[in-house]
Design a protein around this motif. Structure first.
Motif, PDB file in Angstrom:
ATOM      1  N   ARG A   9      41.905  37.034  40.701  1.00 11.46           N
ATOM      2  CA  ARG A   9      42.780  36.085  40.022  1.00 11.46           C
ATOM      3  C   ARG A   9      42.629  34.748  40.730  1.00 11.46           C
ATOM      4  O   ARG A   9      42.432  34.698  41.937  1.00 11.46           O
ATOM      5  N   PHE A  10      42.746  33.670  39.958  1.00 13.46           N
ATOM      6  CA  PHE A  10      42.612  32.323  40.506  1.00 13.46           C
ATOM      7  C   PHE A  10      43.745  31.434  39.980  1.00 13.46           C
ATOM      8  O   PHE A  10      43.509  30.515  39.198  1.00 13.46           O
ATOM      9  N   MET A  28      42.677  32.276  45.597  1.00 11.97           N
ATOM     10  CA  MET A  28      41.808  33.394  45.214  1.00 11.97           C
ATOM     11  C   MET A  28      42.515  34.654  45.676  1.00 11.97           C
ATOM     12  O   MET A  28      42.835  34.795  46.858  1.00 11.97           O
ATOM     13  N   GLN A  29      42.770  35.547  44.730  1.00 12.00           N
ATOM     14  CA  GLN A  29      43.488  36.774  45.020  1.00 12.00           C
ATOM     15  C   GLN A  29      42.716  37.955  44.448  1.00 12.00           C
ATOM     16  O   GLN A  29      42.128  37.853  43.372  1.00 12.00           O
ATOM     17  N   GLY A  30      42.696  39.074  45.159  1.00 12.56           N
ATOM     18  CA  GLY A  30      42.027  40.274  44.673  1.00 12.56           C
ATOM     19  C   GLY A  30      41.997  41.331  45.756  1.00 12.56           C
ATOM     20  O   GLY A  30      42.617  41.191  46.812  1.00 12.56           O
ATOM     21  N   ARG A  31      41.251  42.393  45.484  1.00 19.48           N
ATOM     22  CA  ARG A  31      41.122  43.513  46.432  1.00 19.48           C
ATOM     23  C   ARG A  31      39.653  43.685  46.766  1.00 19.48           C
ATOM     24  O   ARG A  31      38.797  43.681  45.887  1.00 19.48           O
ATOM     25  N   HIS A  32      39.354  43.881  48.054  1.00 23.78           N
ATOM     26  CA  HIS A  32      37.980  44.038  48.540  1.00 23.78           C
ATOM     27  C   HIS A  32      37.532  45.481  48.280  1.00 23.78           C
ATOM     28  O   HIS A  32      37.812  46.377  49.062  1.00 23.78           O
ATOM     29  N   THR A  51      36.827  47.181  52.351  1.00 23.88           N
ATOM     30  CA  THR A  51      37.963  47.523  53.212  1.00 23.88           C
ATOM     31  C   THR A  51      39.165  48.001  52.410  1.00 23.88           C
ATOM     32  O   THR A  51      40.088  48.583  52.982  1.00 23.88           O
ATOM     33  N   GLY A  52      39.176  47.717  51.106  1.00 27.25           N
ATOM     34  CA  GLY A  52      40.336  48.057  50.289  1.00 27.25           C
ATOM     35  C   GLY A  52      41.499  47.098  50.478  1.00 27.25           C
ATOM     36  O   GLY A  52      42.542  47.256  49.853  1.00 27.25           O
ATOM     37  N   ARG A  53      41.325  46.099  51.325  1.00 25.95           N
ATOM     38  CA  ARG A  53      42.406  45.159  51.622  1.00 25.95           C
ATOM     39  C   ARG A  53      42.527  44.076  50.552  1.00 25.95           C
ATOM     40  O   ARG A  53      41.557  43.704  49.915  1.00 25.95           O
ATOM     41  N   GLU A  54      43.751  43.564  50.413  1.00 22.78           N
ATOM     42  CA  GLU A  54      44.037  42.454  49.509  1.00 22.78           C
ATOM     43  C   GLU A  54      43.685  41.132  50.188  1.00 22.78           C
ATOM     44  O   GLU A  54      43.818  41.008  51.412  1.00 22.78           O
ATOM     45  N   ILE A  55      43.214  40.176  49.394  1.00 20.34           N
ATOM     46  CA  ILE A  55      42.999  38.815  49.885  1.00 20.34           C
ATOM     47  C   ILE A  55      43.856  37.866  49.065  1.00 20.34           C
ATOM     48  O   ILE A  55      44.146  38.124  47.892  1.00 20.34           O
TER      49      ILE A  55
END
Length: 131
Positions: A9-10, A28-32, A51-55
């Motif tokens: 998402r932006f 910038m948002q999303g999941r790795h 990593t499954g982590r959110e950014i």
């Protein structure tokens, strides 16, 4: 980025316009969820396993306009914030071991080849058809 991060998402935080430029401030948002591959001078620099982590971090995009169309695009990202959210900078011990294992087993090189092929396929779809 799209091969490394799902649910991207932006959200736009603001815009400004000059005579021949537009500036867009966004997040910038999303999941790795896929390998994040970085190249330096055309060669594999680093492949970060998922990593499954959110950014969630800010970027500024500068769009150069010519004849009312975008002719130049430059992104100014906060990569240090993103790498920190992924546990890469500074690396957690678990992430450091995973990255080393990926490099030693050749998985990093395979991920780079896969991402390169995806980019080439996407570029081919955008190329103008022969006359």
């Amino acid at each position: 980025m799209r091969s490394a991060f799902s649910d991207l998402r932006f959200p736009i935080l603001g815009t400004a316009r000059g005579d021949d430029q537009v500036w867009v401030r966004l997040r910038m948002q999303g999941r790795h969820t896929g390998p994040f591959v970085r190249f330096r001078e055309g060669a594999l620099d680093q492949a970060i396993p998922p990593t499954g982590r959110e950014i969630d971090f800010e970027q500024i995009h500068v769009l150069g306009l010519r004849d009312g169309k975008v002719a130049v695009h430059e992104a100014v990202r906060d990569d240090v914030a993103m790498l920190g959210q992924l546990g890469i900078f500074p690396p957690t011990p678990a992430i450091a071991v995973r990255m080393l294992t990926w490099r030693v087993t050749g998985r990093a090189a395979r991920a780079a080849a896969h991402v390169t092929a995806q980019a080439a396929d996407a570029a081919a779809l955008l190329a103008p058809a022969p006359a």
